[in-house]
Design a protein around this motif. Structure first.
Motif, PDB file in Angstrom:
ATOM      1  N   ARG A  40      -2.544 -17.635  13.629  1.00  0.00           N
ATOM      2  CA  ARG A  40      -0.972 -18.819  13.500  1.00  0.00           C
ATOM      3  C   ARG A  40      -0.364 -18.354  15.088  1.00  0.00           C
ATOM      4  NH1 ARG A  40       1.445 -18.640   8.517  1.00  0.00           N
ATOM      5  NH2 ARG A  40       0.060 -19.993   7.451  1.00  0.00           N
ATOM      6  N   LEU A  41      -0.210 -17.084  15.351  1.00  0.00           N
ATOM      7  CA  LEU A  41      -0.463 -16.682  16.749  1.00  0.00           C
ATOM      8  C   LEU A  41      -0.403 -17.022  17.687  1.00  0.00           C
ATOM      9  CD1 LEU A  41       0.157 -12.876  16.066  1.00  0.00           C
ATOM     10  CD2 LEU A  41       1.885 -14.720  15.448  1.00  0.00           C
ATOM     11  N   ARG A  42      -1.520 -17.402  18.111  1.00  0.00           N
ATOM     12  CA  ARG A  42      -2.319 -17.889  19.063  1.00  0.00           C
ATOM     13  C   ARG A  42      -1.199 -19.349  20.073  1.00  0.00           C
ATOM     14  NH1 ARG A  42      -7.506 -17.541  20.541  1.00  0.00           N
ATOM     15  NH2 ARG A  42      -7.814 -16.752  17.995  1.00  0.00           N
ATOM     16  N   GLY A  43      -1.390 -19.209  21.017  1.00  0.00           N
ATOM     17  CA  GLY A  43      -0.541 -20.213  21.844  1.00  0.00           C
ATOM     18  C   GLY A  43       1.177 -18.827  22.194  1.00  0.00           C
ATOM     19  N   LYS A  44       1.760 -18.032  20.926  1.00  0.00           N
ATOM     20  CA  LYS A  44       2.816 -17.322  21.393  1.00  0.00           C
ATOM     21  C   LYS A  44       2.605 -16.083  21.372  1.00  0.00           C
ATOM     22  CE  LYS A  44       4.033 -20.130  17.036  1.00  0.00           C
ATOM     23  NZ  LYS A  44       4.126 -19.870  15.380  1.00  0.00           N
ATOM     24  N   ALA A  45       1.844 -15.461  21.211  1.00  0.00           N
ATOM     25  CA  ALA A  45       1.470 -14.070  21.608  1.00  0.00           C
ATOM     26  C   ALA A  45       0.022 -14.378  21.980  1.00  0.00           C
ATOM     27  CB  ALA A  45       1.154 -12.822  20.996  1.00  0.00           C
ATOM     28  N   ILE A  46       0.228 -12.961  23.385  1.00  0.00           N
ATOM     29  CA  ILE A  46      -0.659 -13.203  24.427  1.00  0.00           C
ATOM     30  C   ILE A  46      -2.075 -12.727  24.085  1.00  0.00           C
ATOM     31  CG2 ILE A  46      -1.396 -12.211  27.571  1.00  0.00           C
ATOM     32  CD1 ILE A  46       1.282 -11.709  27.113  1.00  0.00           C
ATOM     33  N   GLU A  47      -3.101 -13.586  23.673  1.00  0.00           N
ATOM     34  CA  GLU A  47      -4.559 -12.753  23.642  1.00  0.00           C
ATOM     35  C   GLU A  47      -3.847 -12.182  22.379  1.00  0.00           C
ATOM     36  OE1 GLU A  47      -7.537 -11.786  26.000  1.00  0.00           O
ATOM     37  OE2 GLU A  47      -6.771 -13.188  27.556  1.00  0.00           O
ATOM     38  N   PRO A  48      -3.689 -12.608  21.136  1.00  0.00           N
ATOM     39  CA  PRO A  48      -3.235 -11.855  19.521  1.00  0.00           C
ATOM     40  C   PRO A  48      -4.057 -11.432  19.130  1.00  0.00           C
ATOM     41  CG  PRO A  48      -2.900 -14.234  18.875  1.00  0.00           C
ATOM     42  CD  PRO A  48      -3.071 -14.354  20.714  1.00  0.00           C
ATOM     43  N   GLN A  49      -4.208  -9.902  18.589  1.00  0.00           N
ATOM     44  CA  GLN A  49      -5.532  -9.337  17.415  1.00  0.00           C
ATOM     45  C   GLN A  49      -4.209  -8.799  16.430  1.00  0.00           C
ATOM     46  OE1 GLN A  49      -8.978  -9.233  18.469  1.00  0.00           O
ATOM     47  NE2 GLN A  49      -8.505 -10.344  20.027  1.00  0.00           N
ATOM     48  N   ALA A  50      -5.338  -8.751  15.747  1.00  0.00           N
ATOM     49  CA  ALA A  50      -4.362  -8.315  14.723  1.00  0.00           C
ATOM     50  C   ALA A  50      -5.501  -7.205  13.682  1.00  0.00           C
ATOM     51  CB  ALA A  50      -4.342  -9.249  13.356  1.00  0.00           C
ATOM     52  N   LEU A  51      -4.777  -6.382  12.584  1.00  0.00           N
ATOM     53  CA  LEU A  51      -5.767  -5.613  12.274  1.00  0.00           C
ATOM     54  C   LEU A  51      -5.113  -5.527  10.611  1.00  0.00           C
ATOM     55  CD1 LEU A  51      -8.363  -3.300  12.113  1.00  0.00           C
ATOM     56  CD2 LEU A  51      -6.609  -1.274  12.026  1.00  0.00           C
ATOM     57  N   VAL A  52      -5.270  -5.760   9.117  1.00  0.00           N
ATOM     58  CA  VAL A  52      -5.072  -5.662   8.566  1.00  0.00           C
ATOM     59  C   VAL A  52      -5.996  -4.203   7.837  1.00  0.00           C
ATOM     60  CG1 VAL A  52      -4.581  -6.981   6.285  1.00  0.00           C
ATOM     61  CG2 VAL A  52      -4.543  -8.012   8.369  1.00  0.00           C
ATOM     62  N   ASN A  53      -4.650  -3.685   6.747  1.00  0.00           N
ATOM     63  CA  ASN A  53      -5.545  -2.569   6.315  1.00  0.00           C
ATOM     64  C   ASN A  53      -4.674  -2.652   4.830  1.00  0.00           C
ATOM     65  OD1 ASN A  53      -6.649   0.398   5.088  1.00  0.00           O
ATOM     66  ND2 ASN A  53      -4.687   1.256   5.994  1.00  0.00           N
ATOM     67  N   VAL A  54      -5.695  -2.594   3.708  1.00  0.00           N
ATOM     68  CA  VAL A  54      -4.921  -2.381   1.878  1.00  0.00           C
ATOM     69  C   VAL A  54      -4.606  -0.883   2.105  1.00  0.00           C
ATOM     70  CG1 VAL A  54      -4.818  -2.335  -0.467  1.00  0.00           C
ATOM     71  CG2 VAL A  54      -5.561  -3.894   1.644  1.00  0.00           C
ATOM     72  N   SER A  55      -2.782  -0.186   2.312  1.00  0.00           N
ATOM     73  CA  SER A  55      -2.222   0.972   1.513  1.00  0.00           C
ATOM     74  C   SER A  55      -2.637   1.454   0.599  1.00  0.00           C
ATOM     75  CB  SER A  55      -0.886   1.041   3.056  1.00  0.00           C
ATOM     76  OG  SER A  55      -0.449  -0.003   2.444  1.00  0.00           O
ATOM     77  N   ARG A  56      -1.943   0.574  -0.131  1.00  0.00           N
ATOM     78  CA  ARG A  56      -2.221   0.297  -1.706  1.00  0.00           C
ATOM     79  C   ARG A  56      -2.431  -0.634  -1.937  1.00  0.00           C
ATOM     80  NH1 ARG A  56       2.863   0.629  -6.179  1.00  0.00           N
ATOM     81  NH2 ARG A  56       2.252   1.896  -7.134  1.00  0.00           N
ATOM     82  N   ASN A  57      -3.697   0.102  -2.744  1.00  0.00           N
ATOM     83  CA  ASN A  57      -5.030  -0.527  -4.027  1.00  0.00           C
ATOM     84  C   ASN A  57      -4.193  -0.488  -4.948  1.00  0.00           C
ATOM     85  OD1 ASN A  57      -6.608  -2.462  -4.866  1.00  0.00           O
ATOM     86  ND2 ASN A  57      -8.498  -1.242  -3.704  1.00  0.00           N
ATOM     87  N   ILE A  58      -3.363  -2.413  -5.542  1.00  0.00           N
ATOM     88  CA  ILE A  58      -3.020  -2.053  -7.173  1.00  0.00           C
ATOM     89  C   ILE A  58      -4.500  -3.402  -7.489  1.00  0.00           C
ATOM     90  CG2 ILE A  58      -1.725  -2.997  -8.375  1.00  0.00           C
ATOM     91  CD1 ILE A  58      -1.100  -0.426  -7.144  1.00  0.00           C
ATOM     92  N   SER A  59      -5.019  -4.214  -7.015  1.00  0.00           N
ATOM     93  CA  SER A  59      -5.348  -5.137  -8.006  1.00  0.00           C
ATOM     94  C   SER A  59      -7.234  -4.745  -7.801  1.00  0.00           C
ATOM     95  CB  SER A  59      -5.422  -6.331  -6.861  1.00  0.00           C
ATOM     96  OG  SER A  59      -6.343  -6.442  -5.813  1.00  0.00           O
ATOM     97  N   ASN A  60      -7.570  -4.018  -6.755  1.00  0.00           N
ATOM     98  CA  ASN A  60      -8.713  -3.307  -7.274  1.00  0.00           C
ATOM     99  C   ASN A  60      -8.794  -1.580  -7.317  1.00  0.00           C
ATOM    100  OD1 ASN A  60     -10.249  -5.958  -6.077  1.00  0.00           O
ATOM    101  ND2 ASN A  60      -8.780  -5.757  -4.543  1.00  0.00           N
ATOM    102  N   THR A  61      -8.780  -1.592  -9.121  1.00  0.00           N
ATOM    103  CA  THR A  61      -8.312  -0.755  -9.451  1.00  0.00           C
ATOM    104  C   THR A  61      -8.858  -0.351 -10.727  1.00  0.00           C
ATOM    105  OG1 THR A  61      -5.778  -0.818 -10.516  1.00  0.00           O
ATOM    106  CG2 THR A  61      -6.237   0.679  -8.170  1.00  0.00           C
ATOM    107  N   ALA A  62      -9.342   0.579 -12.038  1.00  0.00           N
ATOM    108  CA  ALA A  62      -9.386   0.655 -13.026  1.00  0.00           C
ATOM    109  C   ALA A  62      -8.223   1.174 -14.192  1.00  0.00           C
ATOM    110  CB  ALA A  62     -10.387   0.921 -13.095  1.00  0.00           C
ATOM    111  N   THR A  63      -8.314   1.675 -15.015  1.00  0.00           N
ATOM    112  CA  THR A  63      -6.813   2.456 -15.666  1.00  0.00           C
ATOM    113  C   THR A  63      -7.941   3.455 -16.561  1.00  0.00           C
ATOM    114  OG1 THR A  63      -5.405   0.133 -15.842  1.00  0.00           O
ATOM    115  CG2 THR A  63      -5.026   2.122 -16.782  1.00  0.00           C
ATOM    116  N   VAL A  64      -7.225   5.251 -16.290  1.00  0.00           N
ATOM    117  CA  VAL A  64      -8.107   5.276 -17.750  1.00  0.00           C
ATOM    118  C   VAL A  64      -6.586   6.245 -18.087  1.00  0.00           C
ATOM    119  CG1 VAL A  64      -9.719   7.805 -16.750  1.00  0.00           C
ATOM    120  CG2 VAL A  64      -9.878   6.135 -15.225  1.00  0.00           C
ATOM    121  N   THR A  65      -7.365   6.708 -19.143  1.00  0.00           N
ATOM    122  CA  THR A  65      -6.216   6.529 -20.311  1.00  0.00           C
ATOM    123  C   THR A  65      -6.759   8.259 -21.173  1.00  0.00           C
ATOM    124  OG1 THR A  65      -6.739   5.380 -21.501  1.00  0.00           O
ATOM    125  CG2 THR A  65      -4.905   5.093 -20.658  1.00  0.00           C
ATOM    126  N   GLY A  66      -6.401   8.723 -21.769  1.00  0.00           N
ATOM    127  CA  GLY A  66      -6.827   8.978 -22.926  1.00  0.00           C
ATOM    128  C   GLY A  66      -6.773  11.208 -23.305  1.00  0.00           C
TER     129      GLY A  66
END
Length: 390
Positions: free
Chosen positions: A156-182
């Protein structure tokens, strides 16, 4: 007069011996249980099934043990990647190859991730599964991996930014969790790692369980299915310690296991298990053994309800009983046989079993004579006093 009195009470004694239902007792006789559990012409259907404990029965019960977690869900390996889901929080950092671009920052800014970079504030994936990246617009991230999202941002940034690079990090994982109770130290939603987390790993991350091991059970709910297993089964058999999947719910419960002792034993009580399971031999020991003065060694029974799948291995059970969802069964063991001691060691007791030992027939006779003696003694003494007065 004395002879007439003795004759009257002699008739009463005979009636007492022939029908011991008038006598006090701790339960039915062994013969009564055996007769009630065996179909006959006069009794084609019985209220419960009578099964003799032998090697085949012990093997059949072992075969039909509780399926556990692995038997219910299998042991699927963790996925090779964890897709981003709704509710996750993403941290996105962008780089450019040279100064003067969209995301360039002064080289003197030592707090930035790079001299030509920009860190986008953390964003939570919305219900539409998207996040916003400056100059790239709204990007669909739900269902994609971090590497896939990085590739989309760069495109998406190609042609807008100069040779763009991106790093995506999941800082808070909600969807890949298990719930422990009891019965855990701290109930929590535990993030799952790409390495794969097993049931005991997830419980440990919640602080571990608080109840004694032999009284602790774990229930795993996955979708619309739930399976339950004792923690000791997971410790004894690592194959039961299966991998946890995203969205699983683990409920740790404290469930004391007990069996009831009744009849001619050292103690009649509700006895707790002090381990994951105990054998019939150990149960007899916990009950104080068979009472020497009144127990019938050939009248030992274990009473419980069995599933229909177990009853299918017992050909002596009537079709009417076998059609029930849970079938009452009286397991019989003749403790006069030396081999019965070894069989008792292999027969596993279950939660809420009833261990019953009947009185010996001679005990009932002794009770009858004792009762007759109590009733006749005053009459004899009175007759003797009357005769002496005359």
């Amino acid at each position: 007069m004395v002879l007439k009195t003795l004759r009257i009470f002699g008739v009463f004694a005979a009636a007492s011996l022939s029908g011991c239902s008038l006598l006090p007792g701790s339960g039915p006789s062994g013969d009564a249980v055996m007769t009630a559990g065996v179909p006959s012409e006069s009794q084609p259907e019985t209220a419960f099934a009578l099964v003799e404990i032998d090697g085949q029965v012990v093997a059949a019960l072992a075969k039909h043990g509780a399926p556990g977690l692995r038997g219910s869900f299998g042991d699927y390996r963790p996925p090779a990647s964890q897709p981003i889901g709704v509710g996750d929080t993403l941290q996105i950092t962008l780089w450019e190859a040279a100064a003067g671009g969209l995301f360039s920052s002064p080289a003197t800014d030592r707090t930035s991730p790079g001299s030509r970079s920009a860190a986008i504030p953390d964003q939570t994936v919305g219900r539409d599964g998207s996040v916003t990246v400056p100059y790239a617009g709204r990007i669909q991230v739900a269902g994609r991996t971090q590497q896939e999202v990085e590739a989309v941002i760069i495109e998406r940034l190609r042609g807008k930014a100069i040779e763009p690079q991106a790093l995506v990090n999941v800082s808070r994982n909600i969807s890949n969790t298990a719930t422990v109770t009891g019965e855990v130290t701290q109930g929590a939603r535990v993030p799952l790692t790409l390495r794969g987390d097993r049931v005991m790993d997830v419980i440990a991350q919640a602080g571990g369980f608080r109840s004694p091991v032999h009284e602790t059970f774990v229930s795993l709910t996955r979708g619309d299915r739930t399976a339950r297993a004792p923690i000791q089964a997971l410790l004894a058999n690592p194959r039961e310690n299966i991998f946890v999947r995203p969205g699983d719910v683990l409920t740790v419960e404290r469930t004391p296991q007990t069996f009831t002792v009744a009849g001619a034993t050292g103690a009649n009580a509700v006895v707790p298990f002090d381990a994951r399971g105990i054998t019939l031999e150990e149960a007899i020991g916990k009950a104080g053994g068979l009472a020497d003065q009144r127990a019938d060694p050939s009248g030992l029974f274990v009473l419980r309800y069995e599933q229909t799948a177990v009853i299918a291995d017992y050909p002596t059970v009537s079709p009417l009983l076998a059609s029930q969802r849970q079938v009452p069964v009286a397991y019989h063991l003749d403790m006069r046989s030396p081999a019965a001691l070894f069989t008792a060691r292999r027969f596993a007791m279950r939660d809420k079993d009833i261990l019953y030992v009947s009185n010996a027939p001679v005990t009932e006779i002794a009770k009858a004579f004792q009762l007759v003696s109590m009733l006749t003694q005053p009459a004899i003494q009175g007759a003797a006093v009357g005769a002496a007065v005359k």
